[in-house]
Design an enzyme around this catalytic site. Sequence first.
Site: not given
Ligand code: NOJ
Length: 573
Positions: A28, A30, A32, A36, A105, A213, A272, A344-345
């Site tokens: 980050d 700035n 906040d 970013d 993405d 995605d 994905e 991130h999932d």
């Molecule tokens: C897969 C993404 O990696 C995930 O983070 C998201 O919640 C779902 N697709 C819906 O876009």
Amino acid sequence: MSARGDRSPAPRWAASTVYQIYPRSFADANGDGFGDLRGILGRVDYLARLGVDVVWLSPIYPSPDADNGYDISDYEGVDPRYGSLADFDELLAALHARGMKLIMDLVVNHTSDEHAWFAASRSSRSDAKRDWYFWRPARPGATPGERGAEPNNWGSFFSGPAWQFDPATGEYYLHVFSRKQPDLNWENADVRAAIHAMMRGWLDRGVDGFRMDVINMISKDAALPDGPTIPGMRYGIGVPHFVGGPRLYEYLAEMRREVFARYDRALLTVGETPLVTVEQARRFCDPEHGGLDMVFSFEHVMADYGASKFDLRPLDLRKLKAIFTRWQEGLADAGWNSLYWDNHDQPRAVSRFGDDGVHRVRSAKLLATALHLLRGTPYVYQGEELGMTNVRFAALGDLRDVESRNFAEEAIAAGADPEAVLAQLRAASRDNARTPMQWDASPNAGFSRGSPWIAVNPNYREINAAAVEADPDSVFHHYRRLVALRRSDPVVALGAYRELLPDDERVFAFTRTRGAEALLVLCNFSGAEALAAVPRARDWAAAAVALSNYAGAPAMADGGFRLRPWEAVALRR
Ligand code: NOJ
């Protein structure tokens, strides 16, 4: 699809490593509390030192943030919290100047409900964009808006039904994710043309490809029939009617014609594809069908699922190995693997498949070794290279993720003990991966001088980038070596894979061979000593250590190698 006329996309990215940035949690600039683009710009030299070839940026587009940017309200812009298009161009140039590529993405299964397309679509039944989404009346005989009146029985991935009633026009719209993420209707040619134009816009700007995605969900069975039900489950399973749907490959072929085929440079496309099978992956990567460079499969990150993703069980290594081997063998002569533990999932792999206690460093390096020495393109998720761990969330209120929060709400409403739900989410929540990148030991881990949108993992004083960069024996330098090895050593990039001890409960052992060159990879997935009883072990007695998380080669023993706790070693012959 890599470039015009290229009919063998597989090896193009064999020597490359991709690094995933989750922008809101990376850096980050700035103050906040949100990461970013200028924050990322300040860290491009860090990425260059790690040595990665490609950066994948999770969404930076304008978004009301119901799903942290995976709900996009304008595909063509940058959310002001992340910066501006000028900042984006600067970042792209800075990466290119250092020899790195950038992929975006691409989230086109759904938009945000605040996208102008959806606003038009919901405005009236006769709007020109009405058909850009899936609008359906209530079930015949049911009262619109009442429980059970939804057009079909599908549940959403984020709890509750996959339909939201819109009183203004008296119909429901489909959302397989949150109600803030209405599904686009790809049957409509104008939708597809608008998406193609948007994609060309980013490629014209200079980006190098897309991570796509849930791309295997864009074609739905047009009848939207009820899905199978499971006793005790409130909603039916829609998946058979929208994963790998009837027109999927046609849509991808059209996208290839309308978008990728128009560019001469090498573009990276990775789909994905939840629930994808080996057979489907081969098809996705086939230039005649999907034409993608590679896809993300999920079986290995489901190996420890119990009844659901929120019910994680101790890993059965044999099951995990069997999955890797099936994918390695299945894509040996066609297609290409994407290799990942973290994103991130997913909860942090070192906490899930390794040991984030006394063996954290060793087991993080083991996981890296086991994955990066497979055949495919490895993906490193921010912080993985530091050995970042899961978070011991103190309370449900500390969680930010829509999936986790909805799950908790629904489970508790159905009578679950909130403490038990918290324990499930500590292990399985996506927020484990989303806490700020740990740069140094200063307040907020050097991520932000403001108040971070989600709390920093308190272990940042010990686990941070400054510390690992300074320590030649760290997880970071182990990753750096793996990235370099893939680039310099064709046996790592291209060698054939063979698993050696499929029945061993603790040791993952495999070879990679190419011509006269061979690597033997031995990984002890346990905190105890283990014998790796590989066939013809003596043949490797004089082999050199290509990489290890201990000093020196493992001792030879009768019938194999004696591996130390969480030892991971690659021998070269
Ligand atoms: C897969 C993404 O990696 C995930 O983070 C998201 O919640 C779902 N697709 C819906 O876009």
